[in-house]
Design an enzyme around this catalytic site. Structure first.
Site, PDB file in Angstrom:
ATOM      1  N   CYS A  82       0.027   3.895   2.659  1.00 13.32           N
ATOM      2  CA  CYS A  82       0.438   3.406   3.989  1.00 13.32           C
ATOM      3  C   CYS A  82       1.896   3.775   4.253  1.00 13.32           C
ATOM      4  O   CYS A  82       2.257   4.139   5.379  1.00 13.32           O
ATOM      5  CB  CYS A  82       0.273   1.895   4.086  1.00 13.32           C
ATOM      6  N   CYS A 107       0.834  -1.209   0.000  1.00 13.56           N
ATOM      7  CA  CYS A 107       0.000   0.000   0.000  1.00 13.56           C
ATOM      8  C   CYS A 107       0.871   1.262   0.000  1.00 13.56           C
ATOM      9  O   CYS A 107       1.530   1.557   0.993  1.00 13.56           O
ATOM     10  CB  CYS A 107      -0.915  -0.047   1.228  1.00 13.56           C
TER      11      CYS A 107
END
Length: 109
Positions: free
Chosen positions: A34, A31
């Protein structure tokens, strides 16, 4: 405070049911957002809020049972727990919303 990884479902259950309110960063290694907000989450954990809240993270691909139970549908998602109950959720890599959530939850303790 150092952000600690939750390594098991049992550890998750113990932490959310504890005396201290916590915030969990639900993330994934693949991600991109993230990776951007992760260091910000770590930095916030070193502020006075880090003494009031426990800061943890869960890799949703490793701890699928936890992610399913909490109902994680997007990464990153930050979920605040107090006395075993989720009390706030912040979805997305939004530093302002994350800081606002931390301020809101820590001031209600």
């Amino acid at each position: 405070m150092v952000v600690k990884s939750i390594e098991s479902y049992e550890e998750f259950q113990s932490l959310i049911s504890g005396d201290k309110a916590i915030v969990i960063d639900f993330w994934a290694t693949w991600c991109g957002p993230c990776k951007v907000i992760g260091p910000i989450f770590e930095k916030i954990s070193d502020t006075p809020a880090g003494e009031m809240l426990g800061f943890y993270k869960v890799d949703v691909d490793v701890q699928e049972k936890i992610a399913q139970e909490v109902g994680i549908q997007a990464m990153p998602t930050f979920v605040f727990f107090n006395k075993g109950q989720p009390v706030k959720k912040v979805v997305g890599a939004n530093p302002q919303a994350l800081q606002a959530g931390i301020t809101e939850v820590s001031s209600s303790l």
